[in-house]
Write a protein that holds these residues in place. Structure first.
Motif, PDB file in Angstrom:
ATOM      1  N   ASP A 110       0.854  -1.186   0.000  1.00  0.00           N
ATOM      2  CA  ASP A 110       0.000   0.000   0.000  1.00  0.00           C
ATOM      3  C   ASP A 110       0.890   1.236   0.000  1.00  0.00           C
ATOM      4  N   PRO A 111       0.311   2.441  -0.021  1.00  0.00           N
ATOM      5  CA  PRO A 111       1.148   3.643  -0.034  1.00  0.00           C
ATOM      6  C   PRO A 111       2.110   3.741   1.154  1.00  0.00           C
ATOM      7  N   SER A 112       1.700   3.235   2.314  1.00  0.00           N
ATOM      8  CA  SER A 112       2.615   3.236   3.457  1.00  0.00           C
ATOM      9  C   SER A 112       3.839   2.386   3.161  1.00  0.00           C
ATOM     10  N   GLY A 113       3.626   1.237   2.530  1.00  0.00           N
ATOM     11  CA  GLY A 113       4.740   0.380   2.162  1.00  0.00           C
ATOM     12  C   GLY A 113       5.644   1.025   1.127  1.00  0.00           C
ATOM     13  N   LEU A 128       6.331   4.193   0.879  1.00  0.00           N
ATOM     14  CA  LEU A 128       7.201   5.146   1.564  1.00  0.00           C
ATOM     15  C   LEU A 128       8.228   4.415   2.418  1.00  0.00           C
ATOM     16  N   LEU A 129       7.821   3.321   3.066  1.00  0.00           N
ATOM     17  CA  LEU A 129       8.773   2.551   3.863  1.00  0.00           C
ATOM     18  C   LEU A 129       9.920   2.040   2.988  1.00  0.00           C
ATOM     19  N   ARG A 130       9.595   1.518   1.813  1.00  0.00           N
ATOM     20  CA  ARG A 130      10.647   1.048   0.908  1.00  0.00           C
ATOM     21  C   ARG A 130      11.526   2.206   0.434  1.00  0.00           C
ATOM     22  N   GLN A 131      10.936   3.385   0.300  1.00  0.00           N
ATOM     23  CA  GLN A 131      11.734   4.565  -0.054  1.00  0.00           C
ATOM     24  C   GLN A 131      12.699   4.894   1.072  1.00  0.00           C
ATOM     25  N   SER A 139       2.601   6.292   7.056  1.00  0.00           N
ATOM     26  CA  SER A 139       1.287   6.512   6.454  1.00  0.00           C
ATOM     27  C   SER A 139       1.219   7.898   5.816  1.00  0.00           C
ATOM     28  N   PRO A 140       0.546   8.019   4.676  1.00  0.00           N
ATOM     29  CA  PRO A 140       0.348   9.355   4.084  1.00  0.00           C
ATOM     30  C   PRO A 140      -0.352  10.310   5.049  1.00  0.00           C
ATOM     31  N   ARG A 141      -1.087   9.768   5.997  1.00  0.00           N
ATOM     32  CA  ARG A 141      -1.774  10.617   6.962  1.00  0.00           C
ATOM     33  C   ARG A 141      -0.806  11.306   7.923  1.00  0.00           C
ATOM     34  N   ASN A 142       0.442  10.866   7.932  1.00  0.00           N
ATOM     35  CA  ASN A 142       1.422  11.437   8.852  1.00  0.00           C
ATOM     36  C   ASN A 142       2.306  12.500   8.207  1.00  0.00           C
TER      37      ASN A 142
END
Length: 208
Positions: free
Chosen positions: A64-67, A69-72, A170-173
């Motif tokens: 998901d989008p959180s993943g 960013l984590l991989r980034q 999370s994109p929410r953060n």
């Protein structure tokens, strides 16, 4: 099925028991679907919160989008990230807990006490654990964590060399990341260096 790293099949049996767990079924919005990746040769353990709806549907952790960013943060491709022989992914809550008012519910409290200890015991090569979000930090750090998530992350030196506490990607953060610019400047480079060291081959641990 046995592998050279699991000659007796004991790890495969443990993983099968985890994936068949129904302990909190009565509290879930869907039939249980524990989502994790693990192997007896893993060197890095990623402990997050609980699967979201998209992860529940695909069965792929951090899909998901959180993943993204984590991989980034980790500077990893999807192929590298999902190599279970090197990286274990075991969330605090193994199943999707559902949502309320558009927000995910808390991870079920049954999972971590029931499964994390035997899984970690069966992964003796773990060198570093990333604790992503307040729930992972609460379970693993207990009273050692700070008053706020930011306090815990800023005090990362206190948890070395075993753990690195991180905010949830999370994109929410986004606002949190903007308000705490030191995280990107200080913590992410340190994390990348320590992850690289944990996954490195040819050292005392040796490649498997």
């Amino acid at each position: 099925m046995t592998t050279p790293a699991d000659p007796t099949g004991a790890f495969a049996d443990l993983l099968a028991r985890v994936q068949a767990c129904t302990v909190c079924a009565a509290h879930l919005p869907h039939p249980p679907r524990p989502i994790l990746r693990a192997s007896p040769t893993a060197r890095l353990l990623i402990v997050g919160q609980a699967p979201g709806r998209r992860v529940h549907e695909t069965g792929i952790p951090w899909n998901d989008p959180s993943g993204d960013l984590l991989r980034q943060w980790l500077e990893m491709s999807r192929e590298q990230f999902y190599d279970a022989s090197r990286i274990a992914i075991v969330p605090t809550g193994l199943c999707y807990p559902g949502t309320v008012n558009g927000s995910d519910l808390l991870p079920r409290p049954e999972c971590a006490p029931l499964w994390h200890l035997p899984l970690r015991a069966a992964m003796p090569d773990i060198r570093l654990t990333l604790l992503i979000g307040a729930y992972a930090q609460a379970y693993y750090l207990g009273k050692r964590r700070g008053r706020t998530l930011a306090d815990t992350v800023a005090a990362w030196r206190d948890f070395a060399p075993e753990f690195v506490p991180l905010p949830h990607p999370s994109p929410r953060n986004r606002l949190w990341f903007k308000q705490h610019s030191w995280f990107e400047a200080e913590v992410i480079p340190m994390m990348r260096e320590r992850v690289g060291a944990a996954l490195a081959t040819g050292d005392n641990g040796g490649a498997r």
